[in-house]
Design a protein around this motif. Structure first.
Motif, short mmCIF file in Angstrom:
data_model
loop_
_atom_site.label_atom_id
_atom_site.label_comp_id
_atom_site.label_asym_id
_atom_site.label_seq_id
_atom_site.Cartn_x
_atom_site.Cartn_y
_atom_site.Cartn_z
N GLY A 266 0.79 -1.23 0.00
CA GLY A 266 0.00 0.00 0.00
C GLY A 266 0.82 1.27 0.00
O GLY A 266 0.26 2.37 0.01
N GLY A 267 2.15 1.14 0.02
CA GLY A 267 2.99 2.32 -0.08
C GLY A 267 3.99 2.55 1.04
O GLY A 267 4.76 3.51 0.99
N LEU A 268 3.99 1.71 2.09
CA LEU A 268 4.98 1.88 3.16
C LEU A 268 6.38 1.67 2.58
O LEU A 268 6.65 0.62 1.98
N PRO A 269 7.29 2.65 2.71
CA PRO A 269 8.63 2.51 2.13
C PRO A 269 9.36 1.30 2.70
O PRO A 269 9.34 1.07 3.91
N ALA A 270 10.01 0.54 1.85
CA ALA A 270 10.75 -0.65 2.29
C ALA A 270 11.90 -0.93 1.33
O ALA A 270 11.70 -1.04 0.12
N ASP A 271 13.09 -1.02 1.89
CA ASP A 271 14.26 -1.45 1.13
C ASP A 271 14.55 -2.93 1.41
O ASP A 271 15.03 -3.65 0.55
N ILE A 272 14.26 -3.33 2.65
CA ILE A 272 14.41 -4.73 3.05
C ILE A 272 13.14 -5.14 3.79
O ILE A 272 12.67 -4.42 4.68
N VAL A 273 12.58 -6.28 3.43
CA VAL A 273 11.43 -6.82 4.16
C VAL A 273 11.88 -8.11 4.86
O VAL A 273 12.45 -9.00 4.22
N ALA A 274 11.67 -8.17 6.15
CA ALA A 274 12.03 -9.34 6.95
C ALA A 274 10.73 -9.84 7.58
O ALA A 274 10.31 -9.34 8.63
N LEU A 275 10.10 -10.79 6.93
CA LEU A 275 8.76 -11.21 7.33
C LEU A 275 8.77 -12.62 7.90
O LEU A 275 9.80 -13.30 7.94
N SER A 276 7.61 -13.06 8.35
CA SER A 276 7.53 -14.32 9.09
C SER A 276 7.59 -15.55 8.20
O SER A 276 8.06 -16.59 8.63
N LEU A 277 7.11 -15.43 6.97
CA LEU A 277 7.07 -16.61 6.10
C LEU A 277 7.07 -16.23 4.63
O LEU A 277 6.78 -15.09 4.25
N ASP A 278 7.41 -17.20 3.81
CA ASP A 278 7.57 -16.96 2.37
C ASP A 278 6.35 -16.31 1.70
O ASP A 278 6.51 -15.41 0.87
N PRO A 279 5.12 -16.78 1.98
CA PRO A 279 3.97 -16.20 1.26
C PRO A 279 3.84 -14.69 1.41
O PRO A 279 3.37 -14.03 0.47
N ASP A 280 4.25 -14.15 2.54
CA ASP A 280 4.13 -12.70 2.71
C ASP A 280 5.11 -11.96 1.80
O ASP A 280 4.81 -10.88 1.29
N ILE A 281 6.29 -12.55 1.59
CA ILE A 281 7.23 -11.94 0.65
C ILE A 281 6.79 -12.19 -0.79
O ILE A 281 6.88 -11.31 -1.65
N ASN A 282 6.27 -13.38 -1.06
CA ASN A 282 5.79 -13.67 -2.41
C ASN A 282 4.60 -12.80 -2.80
O ASN A 282 4.38 -12.53 -3.99
N TYR A 283 3.83 -12.38 -1.82
CA TYR A 283 2.75 -11.43 -2.07
C TYR A 283 3.32 -10.14 -2.66
O TYR A 283 2.74 -9.53 -3.57
N LEU A 284 4.49 -9.73 -2.14
CA LEU A 284 5.14 -8.52 -2.64
C LEU A 284 5.81 -8.76 -4.00
O LEU A 284 6.02 -7.82 -4.76
N VAL A 285 6.13 -10.02 -4.28
CA VAL A 285 6.61 -10.36 -5.63
C VAL A 285 5.49 -10.11 -6.63
O VAL A 285 5.69 -9.53 -7.70
N GLN A 286 4.28 -10.53 -6.27
CA GLN A 286 3.13 -10.34 -7.14
C GLN A 286 2.84 -8.86 -7.37
O GLN A 286 2.30 -8.48 -8.41
N LYS A 287 3.21 -8.02 -6.41
CA LYS A 287 2.99 -6.59 -6.52
C LYS A 287 4.17 -5.87 -7.18
O LYS A 287 4.23 -4.64 -7.21
N ASN A 288 5.14 -6.66 -7.66
CA ASN A 288 6.34 -6.12 -8.31
C ASN A 288 7.18 -5.24 -7.39
O ASN A 288 7.84 -4.31 -7.84
N ILE A 289 7.16 -5.56 -6.10
CA ILE A 289 7.95 -4.82 -5.13
C ILE A 289 9.21 -5.58 -4.75
O ILE A 289 10.25 -4.99 -4.45
N VAL A 290 9.13 -6.90 -4.75
CA VAL A 290 10.28 -7.78 -4.50
C VAL A 290 10.53 -8.58 -5.77
O VAL A 290 9.58 -9.07 -6.39
N PRO A 291 11.79 -8.73 -6.21
CA PRO A 291 12.08 -9.49 -7.42
C PRO A 291 11.74 -10.97 -7.28
O PRO A 291 11.80 -11.53 -6.18
N LYS A 292 11.38 -11.60 -8.39
CA LYS A 292 10.96 -13.00 -8.38
C LYS A 292 12.05 -13.95 -7.87
O LYS A 292 11.76 -15.00 -7.30
#
Length: 327
Positions: A73-99
């Motif tokens: 939704g727009g929160l600035p992030a250079d590094i995301v350290a999340l609890s599990l893969d799906p939360d990062i893969n969600y950001l892959v779908q949003k083109n925020i984290v590389p595949k």
């Protein structure tokens, strides 16, 4: 355990570790709720290195799923350290984290490990040691909401996998989950919020990360916890965003997470280090029935399939269980 409440951090906090920008630039770190203390130590150590000299940090900590949605939704992030893969893969779908984020290193982006444990009241008056004890009459279980908290999803899959490992069928394991959540009086939004509620006196047992139990102990409050014989290995990932990939400081800090100093900082806060050379210096219980999210023989086929089957907000097993409970 009430004393711990004063020491616990709010479930969501946005902190700037240094005001303004510096010659070294700034890094936006967005993480799930529990590793704030660990990252605080790691950031300080990194800033003392040549690569980290003059680098400032903006840190945000909250429930993993909420954080992923906030970044989308727009929160600035250079590094995301999340609890599990799906939360990062969600950001892959949003083109925020590389595949290809998982191929960043030989650890597949996993910065630390833990296991699902039972935190009980002092002296364990309800004699809670195994998964069957959680669904006995009168037992209240505290666990976060699986649609906001990554920790909650680890808890759910630990319960399911443990039942399958005990020889129960898929149907029986799913029925156990339904029965288990009938014993859950409240579902906080994050693992750290769940710890705080348990510390305030609610519930007989808390399902949580082993590191959170150790965290409570380190805050000066005696915390008794049991590692069940069959439990799930928790693997928590981190990734550079497309923005972070453009920042030399962010790339340097990301690489630093697998340094000896950073891995020791994780271990000192109760996390199981992924660096074998560091892990040798710590004594963590090795449960005989430890399994992973990819243990196919116990009905676990990796997060992609597990997430779709158990946590789809409309058709998932947990969505149906929550609706049956009136949530």
């Amino acid at each position: 355990m009430k004393g711990i409440c004063l020491a616990l951090v709010m479930a969501a906090v946005l902190v700037g570790s240094a005001a303004g920008s510096s010659a070294g630039g700034s890094i936006d770190l967005v993480a799930y709720s529990t590793p704030k203390d660990a990252y605080g130590k790691i950031i300080s150590a990194f800033q003392a290195t040549v690569a980290g000299n003059g680098v400032s940090f903006n840190q945000s900590y909250a429930a993993s799923g909420d954080q992923a949605r906030a970044v989308a939704g727009g929160l600035p992030a250079d590094i995301v350290a999340l609890s599990l893969d799906p939360d990062i893969n969600y950001l892959v779908q949003k083109n925020i984290v590389p595949k290809n984020w998982k191929s960043a290193n030989k650890y597949h982006g996993v910065v630390s490990d833990s296991v699902v444990v039972f935190v009980v009241r002092d002296g364990n008056p309800k004699h809670i040691t195994g998964w069957g004890d959680l669904v006995k009459p009168g037992i209240q279980v505290i666990t976060p909401n699986p649609f906001t908290s990554g920790g909650a999803r680890w808890n759910v899959m630990a319960a399911y996998g443990a039942l399958r490992r005990q020889g129960k069928s898929d149907k029986q394991a799913v029925q156990y989950l339904k029965k288990l959540f009938q014993h859950v009086p409240v579902q906080p939004d994050s693992a750290r919020a769940a710890l705080q509620i348990f510390a305030q006196g609610q519930g007989d047992v808390l399902l949580t990360y082993e590191n959170d139990a150790i965290y409570a102990e380190k805050k000066g409050v005696h915390t008794e916890y049991h590692v069940p014989k069959a439990t799930l290995l928790i693997e928590t990932p981190a990734a550079l965003t497309t923005t972070g990939l453009k920042k030399p400081a962010a790339k340097a800090f990301y690489k630093y997470l697998w340094s000896t100093a950073a891995q020791k900082a994780f271990a000192d806060q109760g996390y199981r280090p992924v660096l074998k050379s560091v892990a040798k210096g710590y004594r963590f219980v090795k449960p005989p029935g430890l399994f992973t999210i990819t243990s196919k023989q116990w009905g676990l086929n990796g997060w992609t399939k597990v997430n779709r089957r158990f946590f789809d907000p409309n058709k998932g097993i947990m969505a149906k269980i929550e609706r049956s409970l009136g949530h």
